[in-house]
Design a protein around this motif. Structure first.
Motif, PDB file in Angstrom:
ATOM      1  N   LEU A 251       0.813  -1.212   0.000  1.00 22.60           N
ATOM      2  CA  LEU A 251       0.000   0.000   0.000  1.00 22.60           C
ATOM      3  C   LEU A 251       0.852   1.271   0.000  1.00 22.60           C
ATOM      4  CD1 LEU A 251      -2.972  -0.902   2.382  1.00 22.60           C
ATOM      5  CD2 LEU A 251      -2.943  -0.792  -0.103  1.00 22.60           C
ATOM      6  N   ALA A 252       2.095   1.155   0.478  1.00 21.27           N
ATOM      7  CA  ALA A 252       2.996   2.314   0.447  1.00 21.27           C
ATOM      8  C   ALA A 252       3.697   2.450  -0.899  1.00 21.27           C
ATOM      9  CB  ALA A 252       4.033   2.191   1.559  1.00 21.27           C
ATOM     10  N   LEU A 253       3.664   1.380  -1.693  1.00 25.24           N
ATOM     11  CA  LEU A 253       4.430   1.350  -2.942  1.00 25.24           C
ATOM     12  C   LEU A 253       3.962   2.407  -3.939  1.00 25.24           C
ATOM     13  CD1 LEU A 253       6.655  -0.240  -4.465  1.00 25.24           C
ATOM     14  CD2 LEU A 253       4.843  -1.691  -5.387  1.00 25.24           C
ATOM     15  N   ASP A 254       2.650   2.545  -4.117  1.00 27.01           N
ATOM     16  CA  ASP A 254       2.119   3.495  -5.098  1.00 27.01           C
ATOM     17  C   ASP A 254       2.529   4.922  -4.774  1.00 27.01           C
ATOM     18  OD1 ASP A 254       0.960   1.461  -6.491  1.00 27.01           O
ATOM     19  OD2 ASP A 254      -1.040   1.732  -5.656  1.00 27.01           O
ATOM     20  N   GLY A 255       2.314   5.300  -3.510  1.00 26.83           N
ATOM     21  CA  GLY A 255       2.650   6.666  -3.109  1.00 26.83           C
ATOM     22  C   GLY A 255       4.133   6.949  -3.200  1.00 26.83           C
ATOM     23  N   LEU A 256       4.939   5.975  -2.771  1.00 25.63           N
ATOM     24  CA  LEU A 256       6.392   6.147  -2.783  1.00 25.63           C
ATOM     25  C   LEU A 256       6.907   6.246  -4.217  1.00 25.63           C
ATOM     26  CD1 LEU A 256       8.512   6.382  -0.609  1.00 25.63           C
ATOM     27  CD2 LEU A 256       8.859   3.913  -0.707  1.00 25.63           C
ATOM     28  N   THR A 257       6.331   5.437  -5.113  1.00 24.18           N
ATOM     29  CA  THR A 257       6.720   5.483  -6.526  1.00 24.18           C
ATOM     30  C   THR A 257       6.377   6.838  -7.138  1.00 24.18           C
ATOM     31  OG1 THR A 257       6.382   3.092  -6.761  1.00 24.18           O
ATOM     32  CG2 THR A 257       6.405   4.394  -8.778  1.00 24.18           C
ATOM     33  N   SER A 258       5.172   7.337  -6.842  1.00 23.95           N
ATOM     34  CA  SER A 258       4.742   8.623  -7.394  1.00 23.95           C
ATOM     35  C   SER A 258       5.629   9.757  -6.911  1.00 23.95           C
ATOM     36  CB  SER A 258       3.279   8.894  -7.004  1.00 23.95           C
ATOM     37  OG  SER A 258       2.425   7.917  -7.565  1.00 23.95           O
ATOM     38  N   VAL A 259       6.019   9.715  -5.629  1.00 24.30           N
ATOM     39  CA  VAL A 259       6.869  10.771  -5.068  1.00 24.30           C
ATOM     40  C   VAL A 259       8.213  10.823  -5.784  1.00 24.30           C
ATOM     41  CG1 VAL A 259       8.185  11.452  -3.016  1.00 24.30           C
ATOM     42  CG2 VAL A 259       5.785  10.797  -2.801  1.00 24.30           C
ATOM     43  N   LEU A 260       8.821   9.659  -6.040  1.00 17.55           N
ATOM     44  CA  LEU A 260      10.121   9.631  -6.713  1.00 17.55           C
ATOM     45  C   LEU A 260       9.993  10.034  -8.176  1.00 17.55           C
ATOM     46  CD1 LEU A 260      13.148   8.950  -6.549  1.00 17.55           C
ATOM     47  CD2 LEU A 260      12.575   6.634  -7.273  1.00 17.55           C
ATOM     48  N   LEU A 261       8.976   9.502  -8.849  1.00 21.47           N
ATOM     49  CA  LEU A 261       8.803   9.804 -10.267  1.00 21.47           C
ATOM     50  C   LEU A 261       8.527  11.285 -10.515  1.00 21.47           C
ATOM     51  CD1 LEU A 261       6.645   6.755 -11.464  1.00 21.47           C
ATOM     52  CD2 LEU A 261       9.059   7.199 -11.964  1.00 21.47           C
ATOM     53  N   ALA A 262       7.890  11.939  -9.557  1.00 20.78           N
ATOM     54  CA  ALA A 262       7.564  13.357  -9.717  1.00 20.78           C
ATOM     55  C   ALA A 262       8.807  14.222  -9.898  1.00 20.78           C
ATOM     56  CB  ALA A 262       6.762  13.848  -8.515  1.00 20.78           C
ATOM     57  N   SER A 263       9.933  13.754  -9.347  1.00 18.17           N
ATOM     58  CA  SER A 263      11.163  14.554  -9.433  1.00 18.17           C
ATOM     59  C   SER A 263      12.278  13.852 -10.219  1.00 18.17           C
ATOM     60  CB  SER A 263      11.667  14.871  -8.018  1.00 18.17           C
ATOM     61  OG  SER A 263      11.914  13.674  -7.293  1.00 18.17           O
ATOM     62  N   ASN A 264      11.986  12.696 -10.804  1.00 18.20           N
ATOM     63  CA  ASN A 264      13.024  11.942 -11.522  1.00 18.20           C
ATOM     64  C   ASN A 264      12.514  11.550 -12.908  1.00 18.20           C
ATOM     65  OD1 ASN A 264      14.885  10.016 -12.466  1.00 18.20           O
ATOM     66  ND2 ASN A 264      15.408   9.381 -10.389  1.00 18.20           N
ATOM     67  N   HIS A 265      12.933  12.279 -13.924  1.00 17.22           N
ATOM     68  CA  HIS A 265      12.449  12.050 -15.287  1.00 17.22           C
ATOM     69  C   HIS A 265      13.125  10.853 -15.943  1.00 17.22           C
ATOM     70  CE1 HIS A 265      11.014  16.511 -15.782  1.00 17.22           C
ATOM     71  NE2 HIS A 265      10.708  15.989 -14.599  1.00 17.22           N
ATOM     72  N   THR A 266      14.218  10.353 -15.377  1.00 13.41           N
ATOM     73  CA  THR A 266      14.946   9.234 -15.993  1.00 13.41           C
ATOM     74  C   THR A 266      14.078   7.994 -16.116  1.00 13.41           C
ATOM     75  OG1 THR A 266      16.965  10.074 -14.963  1.00 13.41           O
ATOM     76  CG2 THR A 266      17.044   7.844 -15.844  1.00 13.41           C
ATOM     77  N   LEU A 267      13.183   7.791 -15.140  1.00 11.27           N
ATOM     78  CA  LEU A 267      12.344   6.598 -15.120  1.00 11.27           C
ATOM     79  C   LEU A 267      11.039   6.767 -15.903  1.00 11.27           C
ATOM     80  CD1 LEU A 267      12.877   5.749 -11.355  1.00 11.27           C
ATOM     81  CD2 LEU A 267      13.407   4.198 -13.241  1.00 11.27           C
ATOM     82  N   TRP A 268      10.816   7.945 -16.457  1.00 11.37           N
ATOM     83  CA  TRP A 268       9.553   8.196 -17.147  1.00 11.37           C
ATOM     84  C   TRP A 268       9.437   7.387 -18.434  1.00 11.37           C
ATOM     85  CZ3 TRP A 268       7.989  14.082 -17.064  1.00 11.37           C
ATOM     86  CH2 TRP A 268       7.712  14.447 -15.733  1.00 11.37           C
ATOM     87  N   ILE A 269       8.216   6.940 -18.691  1.00 10.61           N
ATOM     88  CA  ILE A 269       7.866   6.288 -19.957  1.00 10.61           C
ATOM     89  C   ILE A 269       6.865   7.214 -20.638  1.00 10.61           C
ATOM     90  CG2 ILE A 269       6.922   4.215 -21.054  1.00 10.61           C
ATOM     91  CD1 ILE A 269       7.559   2.760 -18.390  1.00 10.61           C
ATOM     92  N   GLY A 270       7.361   8.136 -21.427  1.00 10.11           N
ATOM     93  CA  GLY A 270       6.515   9.164 -22.021  1.00 10.11           C
ATOM     94  C   GLY A 270       6.410  10.366 -21.122  1.00 10.11           C
ATOM     95  N   GLY A 271       5.599  10.266 -20.067  1.00 10.87           N
ATOM     96  CA  GLY A 271       5.429  11.355 -19.110  1.00 10.87           C
ATOM     97  C   GLY A 271       5.148  10.795 -17.735  1.00 10.87           C
ATOM     98  N   PHE A 272       4.924  11.685 -16.776  1.00 10.92           N
ATOM     99  CA  PHE A 272       4.683  11.249 -15.390  1.00 10.92           C
ATOM    100  C   PHE A 272       3.416  10.402 -15.287  1.00 10.92           C
ATOM    101  CE2 PHE A 272       2.462  12.109 -11.349  1.00 10.92           C
ATOM    102  CZ  PHE A 272       3.367  11.519 -10.460  1.00 10.92           C
ATOM    103  N   ALA A 273       2.305  10.918 -15.835  1.00 15.86           N
ATOM    104  CA  ALA A 273       1.025  10.213 -15.729  1.00 15.86           C
ATOM    105  C   ALA A 273       1.070   8.856 -16.417  1.00 15.86           C
ATOM    106  CB  ALA A 273      -0.097  11.066 -16.318  1.00 15.86           C
ATOM    107  N   SER A 274       1.663   8.802 -17.612  1.00 19.22           N
ATOM    108  CA  SER A 274       1.722   7.541 -18.349  1.00 19.22           C
ATOM    109  C   SER A 274       2.629   6.523 -17.641  1.00 19.22           C
ATOM    110  CB  SER A 274       2.228   7.779 -19.779  1.00 19.22           C
ATOM    111  OG  SER A 274       3.521   8.359 -19.768  1.00 19.22           O
ATOM    112  N   THR A 275       3.667   7.016 -16.941  1.00 21.57           N
ATOM    113  CA  THR A 275       4.564   6.113 -16.207  1.00 21.57           C
ATOM    114  C   THR A 275       3.839   5.491 -15.020  1.00 21.57           C
ATOM    115  OG1 THR A 275       6.435   7.506 -16.817  1.00 21.57           O
ATOM    116  CG2 THR A 275       6.803   5.901 -15.065  1.00 21.57           C
TER     117      THR A 275
END
Length: 425
Positions: A251-275
């Motif tokens: 249950l913590a995974l989704d929030g933690l992933t979103s927090v990191l992705l919001a500031s790290n574009h390297t992991l993006w697949i297209g954009g933040f929302a699509s990732t």
């Protein structure tokens, strides 16, 4: 899957459950959109989140009530409560037309909460039919896995459908309430064809209980017995504790992933929302496929061993989020972590079906469900707290360490406990 096509009565119960889920998934999304359109949207969305948690607080009570409902009333209650749910949403369709005041919104929330409580109670009643209609642990696991898989598909499809329809229909909230109402009515009517068999099952069980001269247990005694069942069965107890650990992390995974992705574009697949959407879809698809195909070779792997696979995959997921930062590895490890989860719950529930008597069936399932969700808020508080107070990378390090510890415990349990899955063909 074969059970669904060969067992007509189980198919009727499953179809009723699926229709119930379709309307609920569709309207829950629409109701959230409605909350965001209100002048007090921040308060409204917060109240929706709180209301969505309310039914989980009553799971044990609902389970106890279902276990102690006299069998001769069971089918009538399932059918009538489906109708009541339908009528509630027809009423909601009229109320939601009123000017959006806080009072009106609270009334709408109460209708949703009451409907969810009714849905949980009728689901618990139906669980007793499933125990009577299915034969043996393997059939329990296969049937429950199929139901879980289809429910996941419904959740994915109808969230996407709802998001599109709400735009196409220009936020026609009353129409969605009516659609939800009809879904509940249909969920009741699909059971009519086999009502004589369900009533016969109820009467037969009523006769058995009368011969045993069983007395209704108090809530305290019934819950105490359910907890005792979980605690005394080593296999079930271990898996409940491991499931609580998995849930705390999951249950913590989704929030933690979103927090990191919001500031790290390297992991993006297209954009933040699509990732974010890609990770969610990959995880959901893996769980769904796993639940639908219970006989893929992993039916002989113990539940602690499956838990260990999930935990080690989450360790790899954490390492990638911190250092490797590869989108491909991110999606691959998410699939690997999710696939065993699709098997754990149906198999655990199948064990309970085969071991627990009808008098304590849904109460025991409710106790287990309650225990496993308790760690969710704690996980969010710890990991998201670290991410906000220090930084997301440190939070992922902590997440990986905790995943590794739970994985090691799961491996020890897999080695030391007998593998009861060997009896599953």
């Amino acid at each position: 899957m074969n059970v669904y096509f060969t067992n007509r009565q189980f198919r009727a119960l499953a179809n009723s459950s699926f229709l119930n889920a379709m309307g609920s998934v569709l309207f829950n999304l629409v109701f959230l959109v409605y909350a965001q359109t209100l002048p007090f949207k921040t308060l409204a969305v917060s109240l929706v989140s709180i209301a969505n948690l309310m039914p989980s607080l009553f799971m044990i009570v609902n389970g106890y009530l279902a276990d102690n409902t006299q069998p001769r009333h069971r089918f009538r209650l399932v059918f009538e409560f489906r109708g009541i749910q339908g009528l509630l949403y027809f009423g909601l369709a009229f109320i939601i037309r009123e000017p959006a005041t806080l009072k009106v919104f609270v009334i709408l929330l109460l209708i949703n909460v009451v409907s969810d409580l009714i849905a949980d109670y009728t689901s618990d009643l139906i669980m007793h039919y499933q125990k009577l209609l299915l034969a043996g642990k393997d059939e329990y696991q296969t049937a429950l896995g199929f139901s879980a898989g289809v429910h996941n598909i419904i959740s994915m499809v109808f969230q996407a459908v709802g998001a599109s329809l709400i735009v196409l229909l220009h936020n026609n909230f009353p129409l969605f309430a009516v659609i939800n109402g009809f879904s509940f009515l249909l969920a009741g009517f699909v059971l009519i064809h086999d009502r004589q068999l369900f009533i016969k099952l109820d009467n037969d069980q009523e006769t058995v209980q009368s011969k045993k001269l069983e007395k209704r247990e108090s809530l305290r005694v019934g819950m105490g017995h359910a907890i005792k069942i979980v605690y005394q069965d080593k296999q079930i107890f271990v898996m409940v504790m491991l499931a609580a650990g998995v849930n705390t992390l999951g249950l913590a995974l989704d929030g933690l992933t979103s927090v990191l992705l919001a500031s790290n574009h390297t992991l993006w697949i297209g954009g933040f929302a699509s990732t974010v959407a890609s990770i969610s879809i990959i995880g959901s698809l893996a769980i769904t496929l796993s639940a639908l195909f219970m006989h893929d070779g992993l039916q002989h792997v113990s539940l602690p061993a499956l838990t260990a696979v999930t935990m080690i995959s989450l360790v790899l997921f954490s390492i990638n989020m911190c250092w490797l930062q590869s989108p491909i590895i991110m999606l691959t490890t998410m699939a690997l972590a999710s696939y065993p989860i699709g098997k754990i719950n149906p198999r655990l529930q199948g064990d309970i079906f085969s071991k627990v008597d009808s008098k304590h069936l849904t109460a025991t399932v409710s106790v287990i469900s309650t225990v496993t969700i308790l760690g969710g808020p704690l996980g969010n508080f710890i990991f998201l707290g670290v991410a906000n107070m220090i930084n997301p990378e440190i939070a992922w390090v902590v997440f990986g360490i905790v995943s590794l510890l739970v994985g090691i415990i799961a491996i020890i349990c897999a080695v030391t406990l007998p593998n009861q899955s060997e009896s599953v063909n």
